[in-house]
Design an enzyme around this catalytic site. Structure first.
Site, short mmCIF file in Angstrom:
data_model
loop_
_atom_site.label_atom_id
_atom_site.label_comp_id
_atom_site.label_asym_id
_atom_site.label_seq_id
_atom_site.Cartn_x
_atom_site.Cartn_y
_atom_site.Cartn_z
N TRP A 1 0.74 -1.18 -0.12
CA TRP A 1 -0.19 -0.05 -0.11
C TRP A 1 0.79 1.23 0.03
O TRP A 1 0.26 2.42 0.02
CB TRP A 1 -0.95 0.05 1.21
CG TRP A 1 0.01 -0.16 2.52
CD1 TRP A 1 0.12 -1.71 2.91
CD2 TRP A 1 0.75 0.49 3.36
NE1 TRP A 1 1.04 -1.59 3.96
CE2 TRP A 1 1.43 -0.41 4.31
CE3 TRP A 1 1.32 1.77 3.20
CZ2 TRP A 1 2.46 0.17 5.25
CZ3 TRP A 1 2.06 2.29 4.03
CH2 TRP A 1 2.75 1.44 5.04
N HIS B 1 -3.72 -6.44 -4.85
CA HIS B 1 -3.18 -5.31 -4.23
C HIS B 1 -3.44 -5.36 -2.70
O HIS B 1 -4.18 -6.11 -2.27
CB HIS B 1 -3.71 -3.98 -4.55
CG HIS B 1 -2.82 -2.87 -4.64
ND1 HIS B 1 -1.84 -2.59 -3.99
CD2 HIS B 1 -2.70 -1.94 -5.59
CE1 HIS B 1 -1.15 -1.77 -4.12
NE2 HIS B 1 -1.84 -1.08 -5.26
N SER C 1 6.50 -7.47 2.82
CA SER C 1 7.35 -7.72 3.87
C SER C 1 8.01 -8.88 3.84
O SER C 1 7.85 -9.92 2.84
CB SER C 1 6.36 -7.90 5.14
OG SER C 1 5.34 -8.84 4.96
N GLU D 1 10.57 -8.07 -3.83
CA GLU D 1 11.15 -6.80 -3.51
C GLU D 1 10.62 -6.67 -1.98
O GLU D 1 9.55 -6.43 -1.64
CB GLU D 1 10.47 -5.88 -4.39
CG GLU D 1 10.76 -6.21 -5.99
CD GLU D 1 12.28 -5.64 -6.25
OE1 GLU D 1 13.02 -5.25 -5.22
OE2 GLU D 1 12.66 -5.89 -7.24
N LEU D 2 11.58 -7.03 -1.03
CA LEU D 2 11.03 -6.95 0.24
C LEU D 2 11.61 -5.55 1.28
O LEU D 2 11.97 -4.58 0.44
CB LEU D 2 11.58 -8.40 0.96
CG LEU D 2 11.09 -9.65 0.02
CD1 LEU D 2 11.34 -10.81 0.67
CD2 LEU D 2 9.56 -9.38 -0.03
N CYS E 1 10.36 1.41 1.94
CA CYS E 1 11.38 0.25 1.90
C CYS E 1 12.83 0.95 1.67
O CYS E 1 13.52 0.42 2.62
CB CYS E 1 11.14 -0.71 0.82
SG CYS E 1 11.11 -0.08 -0.85
P1 NAP Z 1 2.96 -7.29 3.46
O1 NAP Z 1 1.78 -7.23 4.79
O2 NAP Z 1 3.81 -7.86 3.03
O3 NAP Z 1 1.80 -6.86 2.58
C1 NAP Z 1 2.14 -6.68 1.14
C2 NAP Z 1 1.31 -7.29 0.20
O4 NAP Z 1 1.45 -8.64 0.32
C3 NAP Z 1 -0.25 -6.85 0.48
O5 NAP Z 1 -0.94 -7.12 -0.70
C4 NAP Z 1 -0.81 -8.15 1.30
O6 NAP Z 1 -2.06 -8.21 1.45
C5 NAP Z 1 -0.07 -9.40 0.85
N1 NAP Z 1 0.02 -10.54 1.69
C6 NAP Z 1 0.76 -10.41 2.71
N2 NAP Z 1 0.88 -11.65 3.46
C7 NAP Z 1 0.17 -12.33 2.62
C8 NAP Z 1 0.11 -13.92 2.46
N3 NAP Z 1 0.29 -14.76 3.48
N4 NAP Z 1 -0.82 -14.38 1.25
C9 NAP Z 1 -1.18 -13.65 0.49
N5 NAP Z 1 -0.76 -12.11 0.34
C10 NAP Z 1 -0.30 -11.44 1.21
O7 NAP Z 1 3.89 -5.75 3.64
P2 NAP Z 1 3.21 -4.40 4.36
O8 NAP Z 1 3.72 -4.50 5.61
O9 NAP Z 1 1.90 -3.96 4.20
O10 NAP Z 1 4.24 -3.40 3.54
C11 NAP Z 1 5.59 -2.87 3.92
C12 NAP Z 1 6.44 -3.90 3.65
O11 NAP Z 1 6.77 -3.98 2.17
C13 NAP Z 1 7.81 -3.46 4.13
O12 NAP Z 1 8.75 -4.31 4.58
C14 NAP Z 1 8.62 -2.59 3.08
O13 NAP Z 1 9.91 -2.45 3.26
C15 NAP Z 1 8.27 -3.54 1.89
N6 NAP Z 1 8.25 -2.78 0.61
C16 NAP Z 1 9.48 -3.04 -0.19
C17 NAP Z 1 9.49 -2.66 -1.21
C18 NAP Z 1 10.54 -2.80 -2.18
O14 NAP Z 1 10.44 -2.76 -3.42
N7 NAP Z 1 11.52 -3.75 -1.96
C19 NAP Z 1 8.61 -1.37 -1.73
C20 NAP Z 1 7.73 -1.10 -0.66
C21 NAP Z 1 7.38 -1.83 0.17
P3 NAP Z 1 -2.94 -7.70 2.47
O15 NAP Z 1 -2.92 -6.32 2.56
O16 NAP Z 1 -4.46 -8.48 2.16
O17 NAP Z 1 -2.40 -8.25 3.82
#
Ligand code: NAP
Length: 463
Positions: free
Chosen positions: A133, A158, A210, A231-232, A265
């Site tokens: 998001w 998303h 994440s 991309e974490l 990130c």
């Molecule tokens: P997140 O919880 O991992 O969510 C990211 C996406 O994954 C969301 O669409 C989420 O859906 C989905 N998701 C999570 N767990 C899932 C599962 N078990 N099965 C299927 N889909 C799943 O990440 P966040 O905490 O919202 O976002 C921040 C993280 O993203 C930070 O760690 C940040 O550093 C990282 N990030 C990395 C980059 C990069 O390019 N390296 C860029 C931006 C952000 P739901 O919303 O439905 O849970």
């Protein structure tokens, strides 16, 4: 999690969206697969027309699109507009460059005429994109612009807190002239995401998010033997050497840690300052952070937005408390804060020592960890003492020295005299627990293509 729009500035839930049914998902995958069969036969020029149109529509309606970003995840409107423009620039980049980037490569083969062996780059099929998001349009553009340009089709899952942004991208691509089914937004549950990934019609996964989501879905992709990119998270080092231009460096430090309310990130999460300038840096940094202004993200005077949700703010508070319980010092900068909304006052963490969990965590919000180091060598050692390997920066007036330091930092991107930045024409991605694979430029478009060898051999040639 339910898909819903909740305004982080007011914490008011505005609209809930129902999850996709299994039947809808099945229809969507059929449609994505059928669309692939014809989309892959289109010319680069036809695809470029759609990409350019998407860029033009975003630019022509920049306020309308950007308001959705601010509404759903709270970022300040100026930054929302910058994100919409960046997304347009990515579509335009691939409109202009995809054909060149995927041009066949002729291979010089010993004892043969040139040009008879070549590698061609063909699309693979339907991809699943799972996106976060924090940049609801940019993250999607970063994957669909290259992959649609390559001839693949994409289904999007998303983040559950940006359903209107996700739907807006879907509508954008239809308006841009993309054939039905070639890009579809769905609202699946996590279990349904696993089933989509395992489905025979889907050939790959691009995930930004994440570590937890990454390791779970990368394992499932591995189980199904499907290519994936990850991309974490990150904990970028921001190294300040004694010969840096301190005043300008501090400005970048304040920006690098606080843009998008620190939820990037590649935010400058670990400031590593050499002893000779540490005290002066700290003084100027505190003053810089104290000038930030919290408030309505639609107000141009606001420079520090609320976090994306109240839960994000509560979790960050607990994380700071954990760091303090393990020996860190936390200094809250006493900014005036609106009564409602997911706001979080900036915190400066010092005395974070080995063994403190904060050393190995990512703080996703306005929390600055600041470390004092003896010299350049210790700065490099400290920068590399992290499970993450995404971006980083080094500040020095001596550019050759900056490059030398950059070469020693174990991440996917290092900038000299600038916080890690994102641009349509620079690659993006990391190593270690920040993931694998690259997005953007030629590296990104080549992640999900078949690099196929075609070799025309003289029938009388020996084996
Ligand atoms: P997140 O919880 O991992 O969510 C990211 C996406 O994954 C969301 O669409 C989420 O859906 C989905 N998701 C999570 N767990 C899932 C599962 N078990 N099965 C299927 N889909 C799943 O990440 P966040 O905490 O919202 O976002 C921040 C993280 O993203 C930070 O760690 C940040 O550093 C990282 N990030 C990395 C980059 C990069 O390019 N390296 C860029 C931006 C952000 P739901 O919303 O439905 O849970």
């Amino acid at each position: 999690m339910a898909y819903a729009t909740t305004n982080p500035f007011t914490n008011e839930q505005i609209k809930v969206f129902p999850n996709a049914t299994d039947a809808e998902i099945d229809t969507a995958l059929d449609s994505a697969h059928n669309a692939f069969l014809s989309w892959r036969t289109t010319s680069f020029a036809e695809r470029a027309k759609v990409m350019q149109k998407a860029a033009d529509i975003l630019r022509a309606n920049i306020d309308e699109y950007s308001k959705l970003l601010t509404l759903e995840m709270g970022k300040v409107f100026g930054e929302a507009k910058a994100e919409t423009e960046l997304s347009a620039a990515i579509f335009e980049y691939y409109a202009k460059n995809a054909e060149k980037l995927l041009a066949p490569e002729e291979l010089p083969v010993a004892n043969r005429d040139e040009g008879r062996a070549k590698v061609i780059h063909q699309p693979l099929g339907v991809l699943l994109a799972v996106e976060p998001w924090n940049f609801p349009f940019y993250q999607v553009a970063r994957i669909i612009a290259p992959q649609l340009s390559a001839g693949n089709t994409v289904v999007l899952k998303h983040a559950s807190n940006v359903p209107q942004c996700a739907a807006a991208m879907d509508k954008l691509m239809i308006e841009a002239g993309l054939p039905k089914g070639a890009f579809q937004n769905l609202y699946p549950t996590h279990d349904q995401v696993s089933r989509i990934l395992a489905d025979h019609r889907v050939c790959g996964l691009a995930l930004t998010g994440s570590e937890g989501a990454g390791s779970r879905l990368a394992a499932e992709a591995g189980q199904a033997l499907k290519k994936c990119t990850m991309e974490l998270g990150g904990a970028d080092a921001f190294i300040v050497l004694e010969d840096a231009d301190l005043e300008k460096t501090v400005k970048w430090a304040v920006f690098g840690r606080h843009w998008n309310a620190g939820q990037v990130c590649v935010s400058s999460k670990r400031m590593i300052i050499v002893d000779a300038v540490y005290d002066e840096f700290m003084k100027q940094y505190r003053d810089g952070v104290a000038k930030l202004k919290m408030g309505d993200p639609m107000d141009p005077a606001t420079t520090l937005a609320p976090l994306s949700s109240q839960k994000a703010a509560d979790d960050l508070k607990k994380q700071v408390e954990g760091a303090v319980a393990a020996g860190a010092k936390a200094e809250e900068i006493p900014l005036e804060m609106p009564n409602a909304g997911a706001f979080f006052r900036p915190v400066i963490l010092t005395d974070v020592k080995d063994g403190n969990p904060a050393m190995r965590e990512e703080f996703f919000g306005p929390v600055s960890m600041i470390f004092r180091v003896k010299d350049e060598a210790e700065a490099v050692r400290m920068a590399n003492d992290s499970p993450y390997g995404l971006g980083g920066s080094v500040f020095t007036k001596d550019e050759a020295r900056g490059v030398r330091v950059a070469e020693q930092i174990e991440t996917g991107m290092v900038f000299v005299n600038h916080p890690t930045m994102v641009k349509a024409d620079l690659p993006f991605g990391g190593v270690l627990r920040s993931g694998f694979g690259r997005e953007l430029i030629g590296l990104g478009i080549k992640e999900f293509v078949n690099h196929k060898l075609v070799d025309v051999v003289d029938i009388d040639a020996p084996f």
